[in-house]
Motif scaffolding. Structure first.
Motif, PDB file in Angstrom:
ATOM      1  N   MET A  24      23.349  89.015  73.303  1.00 41.27           N
ATOM      2  CA  MET A  24      23.297  87.323  73.379  1.00 41.27           C
ATOM      3  C   MET A  24      24.667  86.999  73.770  1.00 41.27           C
ATOM      4  O   MET A  24      25.826  87.599  73.412  1.00 41.27           O
ATOM      5  N   VAL A  25      24.849  85.922  74.325  1.00 40.83           N
ATOM      6  CA  VAL A  25      26.271  85.063  74.792  1.00 40.83           C
ATOM      7  C   VAL A  25      26.884  84.998  73.246  1.00 40.83           C
ATOM      8  O   VAL A  25      26.545  84.351  72.438  1.00 40.83           O
ATOM      9  N   VAL A  26      28.335  85.401  73.324  1.00 34.31           N
ATOM     10  CA  VAL A  26      29.064  85.000  72.250  1.00 34.31           C
ATOM     11  C   VAL A  26      29.270  83.718  71.957  1.00 34.31           C
ATOM     12  O   VAL A  26      29.470  83.158  72.873  1.00 34.31           O
ATOM     13  N   GLY A  27      28.966  83.211  70.796  1.00 35.35           N
ATOM     14  CA  GLY A  27      29.146  81.786  70.365  1.00 35.35           C
ATOM     15  C   GLY A  27      28.140  80.928  70.985  1.00 35.35           C
ATOM     16  O   GLY A  27      28.146  79.501  71.028  1.00 35.35           O
ATOM     17  N   CYS A  28      27.184  81.466  71.141  1.00 38.48           N
ATOM     18  CA  CYS A  28      26.066  80.559  71.556  1.00 38.48           C
ATOM     19  C   CYS A  28      25.367  79.572  70.340  1.00 38.48           C
ATOM     20  O   CYS A  28      25.306  79.972  69.285  1.00 38.48           O
ATOM     21  N   LYS A  29      25.153  78.491  70.771  1.00 39.97           N
ATOM     22  CA  LYS A  29      24.665  77.608  69.780  1.00 39.97           C
ATOM     23  C   LYS A  29      23.107  77.086  70.092  1.00 39.97           C
ATOM     24  O   LYS A  29      22.955  76.526  71.227  1.00 39.97           O
TER      25      LYS A  29
ATOM     26  N   ASP B  42      17.455  70.454  71.964  1.00 38.29           N
ATOM     27  CA  ASP B  42      17.751  70.997  73.309  1.00 38.29           C
ATOM     28  C   ASP B  42      17.168  70.002  74.491  1.00 38.29           C
ATOM     29  O   ASP B  42      16.071  69.840  74.226  1.00 38.29           O
ATOM     30  N   GLU B  43      17.921  69.850  75.496  1.00 37.23           N
ATOM     31  CA  GLU B  43      17.654  69.147  76.458  1.00 37.23           C
ATOM     32  C   GLU B  43      17.054  70.029  77.704  1.00 37.23           C
ATOM     33  O   GLU B  43      16.768  69.162  78.827  1.00 37.23           O
TER      34      GLU B  43
ATOM     35  N   VAL C  73      17.486  88.194  68.216  1.00 43.41           N
ATOM     36  CA  VAL C  73      16.287  88.154  68.352  1.00 43.41           C
ATOM     37  C   VAL C  73      15.602  87.271  67.200  1.00 43.41           C
ATOM     38  O   VAL C  73      14.810  86.266  67.431  1.00 43.41           O
ATOM     39  N   CYS C  74      16.230  87.404  66.019  1.00 43.38           N
ATOM     40  CA  CYS C  74      15.872  86.464  64.884  1.00 43.38           C
ATOM     41  C   CYS C  74      16.341  85.249  65.159  1.00 43.38           C
ATOM     42  O   CYS C  74      15.750  84.154  64.659  1.00 43.38           O
ATOM     43  N   LEU C  75      17.384  84.998  65.802  1.00 49.97           N
ATOM     44  CA  LEU C  75      18.245  83.634  66.292  1.00 49.97           C
ATOM     45  C   LEU C  75      17.065  82.870  67.098  1.00 49.97           C
ATOM     46  O   LEU C  75      16.826  81.816  66.839  1.00 49.97           O
ATOM     47  N   VAL C  76      16.875  83.621  67.921  1.00 50.05           N
ATOM     48  CA  VAL C  76      15.814  82.985  69.087  1.00 50.05           C
ATOM     49  C   VAL C  76      14.465  82.812  68.530  1.00 50.05           C
ATOM     50  O   VAL C  76      13.483  82.162  69.013  1.00 50.05           O
ATOM     51  N   ALA C  77      13.917  83.436  67.445  1.00 47.61           N
ATOM     52  CA  ALA C  77      12.614  83.450  67.054  1.00 47.61           C
ATOM     53  C   ALA C  77      12.551  82.149  66.288  1.00 47.61           C
ATOM     54  O   ALA C  77      11.495  81.697  66.312  1.00 47.61           O
TER      55      ALA C  77
END
Length: 133
Positions: A88-93, A98-99, A129-133
């Motif tokens: 995953m991109v480092v530092g992704c928020k 989200d727009e 995976v858990c972050l985007v889940a």
């Protein structure tokens, strides 16, 4: 694995259960008792089970999901994707506000489910995976 390298390990499958025993007599007795109660097959050495590829060697048992990954990439039409060193991109928020354009939620959930199953052999992607889940 056993210290005695000449001794075989016998594996018995019962539905989705694996039984392993280094003692041939104990394995035979177990198989006979199970066959008396249930319909079952003796399939020999374990090499593939529930999407996990199993490689038994002298120095241990190793699992991977390379075949599962290839099938998953094909299913989601991502066969031409390039591998990256970080999942995953480092530092992704991520934000619920989200727009970005909307996505097919059924497809997205299917992808997440496939990725969650993949974490059985790839703990390095678990956080992403858990972050985007």
């Amino acid at each position: 694995m056993t210290e005695n390298k000449s001794q075989l390990v016998v594996v018995v499958y019962v539905d989705d259960i694996i039984f392993e025993e280094q003692n041939d007599e104990m394995c035979r007795q177990f198989a006979e008792r199970m066959m008396a109660e249930f319909e079952m097959s003796m399939l020999g050495e374990l090499s593939y089970f529930l999407g996990l590829e199993v490689n038994q060697q002298q120095n241990g048992i190793f699992i991977s999901q390379a075949k599962y990954i290839k099938e998953m990439l094909k299913k989601f039409m991502m066969e031409d994707s390039k591998p990256v060193s970080t999942p995953m991109v480092v530092g992704c928020k991520l934000s619920s506000r989200d727009e970005s354009s909307s996505v097919d939620q059924t497809l997205y959930r299917s992808m997440i489910g496939s990725l969650l199953y993949l974490t059985a052999s790839r703990p390095d992607i678990l956080q992403a995976v858990c972050l985007v889940a």
